[in-house]
Design a protein around this motif. Structure first.
Motif, PDB file in Angstrom:
ATOM      1  N   GLN A   1       0.816  -1.216   0.000  1.00 45.79           N
ATOM      2  CA  GLN A   1       0.000   0.000   0.000  1.00 45.79           C
ATOM      3  C   GLN A   1       0.851   1.269   0.000  1.00 45.79           C
ATOM      4  O   GLN A   1       0.313   2.367  -0.070  1.00 45.79           O
ATOM      5  CB  GLN A   1      -0.953  -0.001   1.200  1.00 45.79           C
ATOM      6  CG  GLN A   1      -2.014  -1.062   1.115  1.00 45.79           C
ATOM      7  CD  GLN A   1      -2.985  -1.014   2.295  1.00 45.79           C
ATOM      8  OE1 GLN A   1      -2.882  -0.191   3.209  1.00 45.79           O
ATOM      9  NE2 GLN A   1      -3.955  -1.913   2.268  1.00 45.79           N
ATOM     10  N   ARG A   2       2.141   1.082   0.097  1.00 43.98           N
ATOM     11  CA  ARG A   2       3.094   2.209   0.145  1.00 43.98           C
ATOM     12  C   ARG A   2       2.746   3.192   1.274  1.00 43.98           C
ATOM     13  O   ARG A   2       2.832   4.405   1.108  1.00 43.98           O
ATOM     14  CB  ARG A   2       3.155   2.913  -1.198  1.00 43.98           C
ATOM     15  CG  ARG A   2       3.710   2.041  -2.292  1.00 43.98           C
ATOM     16  CD  ARG A   2       3.997   2.825  -3.547  1.00 43.98           C
ATOM     17  NE  ARG A   2       4.688   1.991  -4.493  1.00 43.98           N
ATOM     18  CZ  ARG A   2       4.147   1.544  -5.630  1.00 43.98           C
ATOM     19  NH1 ARG A   2       2.923   1.878  -5.942  1.00 43.98           N
ATOM     20  NH2 ARG A   2       4.854   0.800  -6.448  1.00 43.98           N
ATOM     21  N   ASP A   3       2.375   2.614   2.398  1.00 38.98           N
ATOM     22  CA  ASP A   3       2.064   3.407   3.587  1.00 38.98           C
ATOM     23  C   ASP A   3       3.326   3.417   4.447  1.00 38.98           C
ATOM     24  O   ASP A   3       3.548   2.538   5.282  1.00 38.98           O
ATOM     25  CB  ASP A   3       0.882   2.791   4.339  1.00 38.98           C
ATOM     26  CG  ASP A   3       0.408   3.656   5.492  1.00 38.98           C
ATOM     27  OD1 ASP A   3       1.242   4.377   6.096  1.00 38.98           O
ATOM     28  OD2 ASP A   3      -0.796   3.602   5.802  1.00 38.98           O
ATOM     29  N   HIS A   4       4.153   4.427   4.226  1.00 36.97           N
ATOM     30  CA  HIS A   4       5.471   4.471   4.861  1.00 36.97           C
ATOM     31  C   HIS A   4       5.397   4.638   6.371  1.00 36.97           C
ATOM     32  O   HIS A   4       6.203   4.054   7.095  1.00 36.97           O
ATOM     33  CB  HIS A   4       6.319   5.574   4.224  1.00 36.97           C
ATOM     34  CG  HIS A   4       6.503   5.370   2.753  1.00 36.97           C
ATOM     35  ND1 HIS A   4       7.261   4.345   2.239  1.00 36.97           N
ATOM     36  CD2 HIS A   4       5.993   6.027   1.700  1.00 36.97           C
ATOM     37  CE1 HIS A   4       7.234   4.384   0.922  1.00 36.97           C
ATOM     38  NE2 HIS A   4       6.457   5.394   0.567  1.00 36.97           N
ATOM     39  N   LYS A   5       4.430   5.400   6.846  1.00 34.63           N
ATOM     40  CA  LYS A   5       4.298   5.585   8.294  1.00 34.63           C
ATOM     41  C   LYS A   5       3.918   4.264   8.967  1.00 34.63           C
ATOM     42  O   LYS A   5       4.533   3.858   9.954  1.00 34.63           O
ATOM     43  CB  LYS A   5       3.255   6.662   8.599  1.00 34.63           C
ATOM     44  CG  LYS A   5       3.124   6.973  10.078  1.00 34.63           C
ATOM     45  CD  LYS A   5       2.131   8.107  10.291  1.00 34.63           C
ATOM     46  CE  LYS A   5       2.055   8.572  11.708  1.00 34.63           C
ATOM     47  NZ  LYS A   5       1.627   7.607  12.660  1.00 34.63           N
ATOM     48  N   ALA A   6       2.914   3.592   8.441  1.00 43.27           N
ATOM     49  CA  ALA A   6       2.499   2.304   9.015  1.00 43.27           C
ATOM     50  C   ALA A   6       3.627   1.280   8.908  1.00 43.27           C
ATOM     51  O   ALA A   6       3.853   0.505   9.837  1.00 43.27           O
ATOM     52  CB  ALA A   6       1.247   1.787   8.314  1.00 43.27           C
ATOM     53  N   LEU A   7       4.331   1.295   7.798  1.00 53.34           N
ATOM     54  CA  LEU A   7       5.447   0.376   7.607  1.00 53.34           C
ATOM     55  C   LEU A   7       6.521   0.602   8.664  1.00 53.34           C
ATOM     56  O   LEU A   7       7.016  -0.349   9.279  1.00 53.34           O
ATOM     57  CB  LEU A   7       6.037   0.532   6.206  1.00 53.34           C
ATOM     58  CG  LEU A   7       7.226  -0.352   5.866  1.00 53.34           C
ATOM     59  CD1 LEU A   7       6.871  -1.828   5.978  1.00 53.34           C
ATOM     60  CD2 LEU A   7       7.725  -0.028   4.449  1.00 53.34           C
ATOM     61  N   GLN A   8       6.850   1.843   8.898  1.00 54.23           N
ATOM     62  CA  GLN A   8       7.853   2.186   9.906  1.00 54.23           C
ATOM     63  C   GLN A   8       7.404   1.727  11.298  1.00 54.23           C
ATOM     64  O   GLN A   8       8.180   1.140  12.054  1.00 54.23           O
ATOM     65  CB  GLN A   8       8.060   3.701   9.890  1.00 54.23           C
ATOM     66  CG  GLN A   8       9.377   4.179  10.343  1.00 54.23           C
ATOM     67  CD  GLN A   8       9.539   5.659  10.030  1.00 54.23           C
ATOM     68  OE1 GLN A   8       8.575   6.427   9.976  1.00 54.23           O
ATOM     69  NE2 GLN A   8      10.773   6.064   9.834  1.00 54.23           N
ATOM     70  N   GLU A   9       6.135   1.977  11.637  1.00 55.06           N
ATOM     71  CA  GLU A   9       5.617   1.591  12.945  1.00 55.06           C
ATOM     72  C   GLU A   9       5.599   0.073  13.104  1.00 55.06           C
ATOM     73  O   GLU A   9       5.967  -0.447  14.161  1.00 55.06           O
ATOM     74  CB  GLU A   9       4.210   2.158  13.143  1.00 55.06           C
ATOM     75  CG  GLU A   9       4.196   3.662  13.310  1.00 55.06           C
ATOM     76  CD  GLU A   9       2.792   4.243  13.334  1.00 55.06           C
ATOM     77  OE1 GLU A   9       1.806   3.497  13.121  1.00 55.06           O
ATOM     78  OE2 GLU A   9       2.676   5.456  13.569  1.00 55.06           O
ATOM     79  N   LEU A  10       5.161  -0.632  12.072  1.00 58.34           N
ATOM     80  CA  LEU A  10       5.116  -2.093  12.135  1.00 58.34           C
ATOM     81  C   LEU A  10       6.512  -2.694  12.252  1.00 58.34           C
ATOM     82  O   LEU A  10       6.730  -3.611  13.034  1.00 58.34           O
ATOM     83  CB  LEU A  10       4.390  -2.661  10.917  1.00 58.34           C
ATOM     84  CG  LEU A  10       2.876  -2.585  10.969  1.00 58.34           C
ATOM     85  CD1 LEU A  10       2.278  -2.742   9.574  1.00 58.34           C
ATOM     86  CD2 LEU A  10       2.328  -3.654  11.904  1.00 58.34           C
ATOM     87  N   LYS A  11       7.458  -2.157  11.484  1.00 58.14           N
ATOM     88  CA  LYS A  11       8.823  -2.687  11.547  1.00 58.14           C
ATOM     89  C   LYS A  11       9.457  -2.438  12.909  1.00 58.14           C
ATOM     90  O   LYS A  11      10.150  -3.307  13.453  1.00 58.14           O
ATOM     91  CB  LYS A  11       9.686  -2.084  10.437  1.00 58.14           C
ATOM     92  CG  LYS A  11       9.439  -2.697   9.084  1.00 58.14           C
ATOM     93  CD  LYS A  11      10.403  -2.134   8.054  1.00 58.14           C
ATOM     94  CE  LYS A  11      10.322  -2.882   6.746  1.00 58.14           C
ATOM     95  NZ  LYS A  11      11.282  -2.368   5.751  1.00 58.14           N
TER      96      LYS A  11
END
Length: 107
Positions: free
Chosen positions: A86-96
């Motif tokens: 989804q190219r959701d960089h904020k969510a990706l950062q939080e999940l990682k």
């Protein structure tokens, strides 16, 4: 936990059963005081609305808190893949970041 808000959210779910946000909002109402009810709603969202990204972070955390390691790992990984898709960089950062803490906690 606010019983008026819960009643309102339950009505929203009846009125719009295909809207994932209403179920997510109800899960967040239950998150602290009734974690198993929250997890049940989140699990339903993961199955019925697998593209609804917010569910993954909270579901993985509840699973982690209840030491359901394998399932938490699976949910974190799926959430990370979905955030990438989804190219959701904020969510990706939080999940990682959460997943890294999860891995440290498991060791």
């Amino acid at each position: 936990m606010n019983s008026d808000r819960i009643s309102l959210l339950e009505q929203f779910i009846k009125d719009e059963p295909s809207n994932p946000f209403n179920k997510y909002a109800l899960a967040m109402e239950y998150y602290e005081s009734q974690p198993y009810d929250s997890l049940s709603l989140l699990d339903g969202l993961l199955n019925d609305h697998p593209d609804y990204l917010p569910s993954y972070f909270k579901a993985a955390h509840l699973l982690w808190e209840h030491e359901k390691w394998e399932k938490a790992n699976e949910v974190f990984q799926k959430g990370i893949r979905l955030a990438e898709e989804q190219r959701d960089h904020k969510a990706l950062q939080e999940l990682k970041a959460a997943y890294l803490n999860f891995e440290f906690d498991r060791e």
